[in-house]
Design a protein around this motif. Structure first.
Motif, PDB file in Angstrom:
ATOM      1  N   ARG A  80       0.825  -1.207   0.000  1.00 23.65           N
ATOM      2  CA  ARG A  80       0.000   0.000   0.000  1.00 23.65           C
ATOM      3  C   ARG A  80       0.864   1.263   0.000  1.00 23.65           C
ATOM      4  NH1 ARG A  80      -3.276   0.145   4.859  1.00 23.65           N
ATOM      5  NH2 ARG A  80      -1.716  -1.268   5.750  1.00 23.65           N
ATOM      6  N   ARG A  81       0.346   2.324  -0.629  1.00 19.08           N
ATOM      7  CA  ARG A  81       0.995   3.636  -0.591  1.00 19.08           C
ATOM      8  C   ARG A  81       0.216   4.509   0.385  1.00 19.08           C
ATOM      9  NH1 ARG A  81       0.306   8.742  -2.727  1.00 19.08           N
ATOM     10  NH2 ARG A  81       2.238   9.899  -3.149  1.00 19.08           N
ATOM     11  N   ILE A  82       0.869   4.902   1.483  1.00 10.42           N
ATOM     12  CA  ILE A  82       0.220   5.678   2.540  1.00 10.42           C
ATOM     13  C   ILE A  82       0.668   7.139   2.419  1.00 10.42           C
ATOM     14  CG2 ILE A  82      -0.123   5.861   5.055  1.00 10.42           C
ATOM     15  CD1 ILE A  82      -0.791   3.070   4.152  1.00 10.42           C
ATOM     16  N   ILE A  83      -0.272   8.055   2.466  1.00 10.22           N
ATOM     17  CA  ILE A  83       0.095   9.479   2.435  1.00 10.22           C
ATOM     18  C   ILE A  83       0.394   9.934   3.869  1.00 10.22           C
ATOM     19  CG2 ILE A  83      -0.655  11.820   1.854  1.00 10.22           C
ATOM     20  CD1 ILE A  83      -2.625  10.470  -0.149  1.00 10.22           C
ATOM     21  N   ASP A  84       1.563  10.527   4.049  1.00 11.45           N
ATOM     22  CA  ASP A  84       2.011  10.938   5.387  1.00 11.45           C
ATOM     23  C   ASP A  84       1.471  12.345   5.703  1.00 11.45           C
ATOM     24  OD1 ASP A  84       3.273  11.512   7.742  1.00 11.45           O
ATOM     25  OD2 ASP A  84       5.276  10.929   7.077  1.00 11.45           O
ATOM     26  N   GLY A  85       0.298  12.390   6.311  1.00  8.11           N
ATOM     27  CA  GLY A  85      -0.355  13.676   6.590  1.00  8.11           C
ATOM     28  C   GLY A  85       0.116  14.352   7.861  1.00  8.11           C
ATOM     29  N   ILE A  86       1.016  13.691   8.622  1.00  7.69           N
ATOM     30  CA  ILE A  86       1.489  14.309   9.868  1.00  7.69           C
ATOM     31  C   ILE A  86       3.016  14.310   9.949  1.00  7.69           C
ATOM     32  CG2 ILE A  86      -0.618  13.748  11.155  1.00  7.69           C
ATOM     33  CD1 ILE A  86       1.111  11.502  12.549  1.00  7.69           C
ATOM     34  N   SER A  87       3.649  14.208   8.746  1.00  7.00           N
ATOM     35  CA  SER A  87       5.119  14.281   8.695  1.00  7.00           C
ATOM     36  C   SER A  87       5.774  13.327   9.691  1.00  7.00           C
ATOM     37  CB  SER A  87       5.589  15.722   8.965  1.00  7.00           C
ATOM     38  OG  SER A  87       5.086  16.603   7.995  1.00  7.00           O
ATOM     39  N   SER A  88       5.178  12.096   9.743  1.00  9.70           N
ATOM     40  CA  SER A  88       5.714  11.084  10.660  1.00  9.70           C
ATOM     41  C   SER A  88       5.944  11.645  12.061  1.00  9.70           C
ATOM     42  CB  SER A  88       6.988  10.449  10.093  1.00  9.70           C
ATOM     43  OG  SER A  88       6.646   9.583   9.041  1.00  9.70           O
ATOM     44  N   TRP A  89       4.881  12.202  12.591  1.00  8.48           N
ATOM     45  CA  TRP A  89       4.839  12.823  13.922  1.00  8.48           C
ATOM     46  C   TRP A  89       5.690  14.080  13.973  1.00  8.48           C
ATOM     47  CZ3 TRP A  89       4.097   9.090  18.718  1.00  8.48           C
ATOM     48  CH2 TRP A  89       2.880   9.427  19.327  1.00  8.48           C
ATOM     49  N   TRP A  90       5.481  14.940  12.948  1.00  6.53           N
ATOM     50  CA  TRP A  90       5.929  16.332  12.959  1.00  6.53           C
ATOM     51  C   TRP A  90       7.414  16.527  12.693  1.00  6.53           C
ATOM     52  CZ3 TRP A  90       3.360  17.858  18.328  1.00  6.53           C
ATOM     53  CH2 TRP A  90       2.054  17.353  18.367  1.00  6.53           C
ATOM     54  N   VAL A  91       8.084  15.489  12.210  1.00  3.71           N
ATOM     55  CA  VAL A  91       9.533  15.614  12.025  1.00  3.71           C
ATOM     56  C   VAL A  91       9.966  15.821  10.571  1.00  3.71           C
ATOM     57  CG1 VAL A  91      10.046  14.269  14.101  1.00  3.71           C
ATOM     58  CG2 VAL A  91       9.941  13.105  11.904  1.00  3.71           C
ATOM     59  N   THR A  92       9.255  15.158   9.634  1.00  5.60           N
ATOM     60  CA  THR A  92       9.709  15.141   8.236  1.00  5.60           C
ATOM     61  C   THR A  92       9.321  16.444   7.548  1.00  5.60           C
ATOM     62  OG1 THR A  92       9.263  12.769   8.272  1.00  5.60           O
ATOM     63  CG2 THR A  92       9.675  13.766   6.115  1.00  5.60           C
ATOM     64  N   THR A  93      10.269  17.330   7.345  1.00  7.95           N
ATOM     65  CA  THR A  93       9.942  18.636   6.763  1.00  7.95           C
ATOM     66  C   THR A  93       9.992  18.580   5.236  1.00  7.95           C
ATOM     67  OG1 THR A  93      12.237  19.219   7.211  1.00  7.95           O
ATOM     68  CG2 THR A  93      10.561  20.080   8.722  1.00  7.95           C
ATOM     69  N   HIS A  94      11.124  18.198   4.660  1.00  7.84           N
ATOM     70  CA  HIS A  94      11.281  18.263   3.200  1.00  7.84           C
ATOM     71  C   HIS A  94      10.728  17.036   2.494  1.00  7.84           C
ATOM     72  CE1 HIS A  94      13.874  21.534   4.311  1.00  7.84           C
ATOM     73  NE2 HIS A  94      14.687  20.728   4.945  1.00  7.84           N
ATOM     74  N   GLY A  95      10.305  16.033   3.223  1.00  5.54           N
ATOM     75  CA  GLY A  95       9.851  14.776   2.622  1.00  5.54           C
ATOM     76  C   GLY A  95      10.789  13.648   3.009  1.00  5.54           C
ATOM     77  N   HIS A  96      10.285  12.414   2.887  1.00  7.39           N
ATOM     78  CA  HIS A  96      11.099  11.256   3.271  1.00  7.39           C
ATOM     79  C   HIS A  96      12.258  11.063   2.303  1.00  7.39           C
ATOM     80  CE1 HIS A  96       8.571   9.791   6.548  1.00  7.39           C
ATOM     81  NE2 HIS A  96       7.542  10.218   5.842  1.00  7.39           N
TER      82      HIS A  96
END
Ligand SMILES: *Cc1c(COP(=O)(O)O)cnc(C)c1O
Length: 415
Positions: A36-52
Motif C-alpha cells: 500500500r501507498r500511505i500518504i504521510d499527513g502528519i510528517s511522521s509525527w511532525w519531524v519530516t519537513t522536506h519529505g522522506h
C-alpha cells in the motif's frame, strides 16, 4: 503482529489494532510491506519537513558513515558538529551565541531547564520555579512532563512531577488574563518561563496571536525572568517562518530545536543559549560547569544530516514551498469550515486543524479518536487525530492530489 516483542509508544496493545509494517518512504508517501501507498499527513509525527529520504540528507549520511560514526563529545569535537554550530548561529537570532547538543526534543528541554537553573545557581541567587502555559507539551520525561499539561497521560507519575506556575492559555478575547497572570507570577522571582511559541502542538493544535508572545517576552525581560522558547515542533518553517518567534519579533534566552533539525531523518537536538547563560557557567571552577551529557551528544552522522538540512534551506526555495503549502492548506480548510460537525477551524503556516463536535464530549480519550484513526487508515492515510481534533501537518513537498485525498477523507469522516 501479535508475535512481535515490541512495545509501541502511545499504543494500547490490548485493543488489538493492526500495526502496519512500513518498508519504504519517499517524499510525502510511505509504502507498506503489503504494497500500500500511505500518504504521510502528519510528517511522521511532525519531524519530516522536506519529505522522506531527501536525496541530499541521505547522501550526507552515507558520506559521513565513511568517515566517523561516533566520538565522545566531552572534551572532543568533530567537523560536522563545528560546521552545524556555525551554521545555526548564522541563521538563528544573533543573540543565541551558544549551541548545546543532545538527541531528542525532550532532552533539549531538560537541558534548557537545567541551563536556566544553573544560570541562577552560578550567579549565587538560586531560583527554581518554572512558569508554563496551560495545555503545553514539552516531552515525556519526568522533567518535561512536569512543565507540561497534567492529564490521563501522566496521572500515574503525578506525585513525582515538580510544582510549576501555570498561566491560563491565552484564549481569544481573554489574552490579558494570561499576561496579568504572568506579571503577577514574575513578581515572585521565578527562574524561567517556558512556552511553545504561537502553536501548542500536543495540547490540541491551539494557536495564539504573535502579540501575546511578544508581550510575554517583554514581561519576562522587564522582570529578569529567563524566557525559554520550545520550538521543537514550531521550528524549521512549520508556522510559516523559520522560527515561530520571528513572527512576534521575539528572541528567547534559550531556544530548543529538534524534530526538523535533520529534516526529520535521524535524531538530533540542540539547545541554543545567549552568551549570558554560557557566561554564568564559564569559570576556572569545575563545580560551575554544565553537568549534562548523553552518550550520543552531537553524533557525527546526525550532525551531517542536519548540515544537509541547512544546505537545503540555503539552496532550495524552502520558504516559497512553505508559503505555497500554507496557502494550499488554508484553501482546503476553508472548504471544511462551516460544515456541520466542524468547530474551531484554524491554521498557522503549514498546519491546519479542526475539532469534530463530539456528542460525548471531547478530550484525548474521546471515542471519536479511535474511530477516526480507523477511518483514515482504511483510506491509506497517516493521520493521527488527538481525541476529536483532526489536524494536517504534511511534509512541505506534498502535492495537490495527495492533499485532496486527505481533505476528502476528512469530509467523509464528517458525513
Ligand atoms: C515533540 C515535542 C517535544 C519532545 O520531543 P521528542 O523528540 O519527542 O522528545 C518537545 N516539545 C515540543 C513542543 C514537541 O512538539
Amino acid at each position: 503482529m501479535t508475535d512481535s516483542p515490541i512495545w509501541h509508544p502511545f499504543t494500547q496493545h490490548g485493543l488489538g489494532e493492526p500495526i502496519p509494517l512500513v518498508v519504504r518512504g519517499e517524499g510525502a508517501a510511505l509504502y507498506t510491506a503489503d504494497g500500500r501507498r500511505i500518504i504521510d499527513g502528519i510528517s511522521s509525527w511532525w519531524v519530516t519537513t522536506h519529505g522522506h529520504r531527501h536525496p541530499r540528507i541521505m547522501a550526507a549520511i552515507a558520506e559521513q558513515t565513511g568517515k566517523l560514526d561516533q566520538i565522545i563529545f566531552a572534551g572532543w569535537t568533530h567537523e560536522p558538529a563545528e560546521a552545524l554550530a556555525r551554521g545555526l548561529t548564522a541563521i538563528m537570532p544573533r543573540e543565541l551565541t551558544r549551541v548545546f547538543y543532545s538527541d531528542s526534543g525532550s532532552t533539549s528541554v531538560e537541558v534548557a531547564l537545567k541551563m536556566a537553573l544553573g544560570f541562577w545557581a552560578n550567579r549565587g541567587a538560586p531560583r527554581h520555579r518554572i512558569l508554563v502555559m496551560q495545555h503545553s507539551y514539552h516531552g515525556d520525561t519526568i522533567g518535561t512532563m512536569s512543565v507540561g499539561e497534567r492529564g490521563v497521560y501522566n496521572a500515574a507519575y503525578a506525585p513525582l512531577l515538580f510544582d510549576v506556575g501555570t498561566l491560563p492559555f491565552p484564549r481569544a478575547g481573554a489574552e490579558q488574563a494570561t499576561l496579568d497572570a504572568l506579571e503577577a507570577a514574575c513578581r515572585e522571582a521565578p527562574a524561567a518561563l517556558i512556552v511553545e511559541p504561537l502553536l501548542l502542538g500536543a495540547g490540541g493544535m491551539l494557536i495564539y496571536p504573535a502579540w501575546v508572545l511578544a508581550e510575554m517576552r517583554a514581561i519576562c525581560a522587564r522582570h529578569g525572568v529567563l524566557f525559554i522558547a520550545d520550538e521543537v515542533m514550531t521550528g524549521w518553517g512549520r508556522t510559516g517562518t523559520l522560527l515561530a518567534c520571528e513572527q512576534a519579533g521575539v528572541v528567547p534566552d534559550i531556544l530548543c530545536l529538534s524534530k526538523g533539525l535533520t529534516g526529520g531523518a535521524i535524531p538530533l537536538a540542540v539547545t541554543m543559549a545567549t552568551e549570558a547563560i554560557f557566561e554564568a557557567h564559564f569559570s576556572r571552577d569545575r563545580a560551575r560547569m554544565f553537568f549534562h551529557s548523553s552518550s550520543y551528544t552531537a553524533n557525527p552522522i546526525a550532525c551531517a544530516a542536519a548540515n544537509a538540512n541547512l544546505a537545503i534551506w540555503r539552496d532550495e526555495p524552502v520558504a516559497a514551498r512553505i508559503a505555497d503549502l500554507s496557502a494550499r492548506q488554508a484553501r482546503r480548510l476553508a472548504g471544511l469550515a462551516g460544515r456541520p460537525g466542524v468547530a474551531n477551524p484554524r491554521a498557522i503556516g503549514t498546519v491546519t486543524a479542526i475539532d469534530i463536535t463530539d456528542p460525548q464530549g471531547g478530550g484525548y480519550l474521546s471515542q471519536l479518536g479511535p474511530r477516526l484513526l480507523r477511518h483514515f487508515r482504511e483510506r491509506d492515510l497517516l493521520l493521527r487525530p488527538m481525541g476529536n481534533t483532526v489536524y494536517v501537518m504534511p511534509p512541505y513537498c506534498i502535492d495537490d492530489a495527495d492533499l485532496d485525498r486527505i481533505y476528502a477523507a476528512i469530509g467523509e469522516a464528517l458525513d
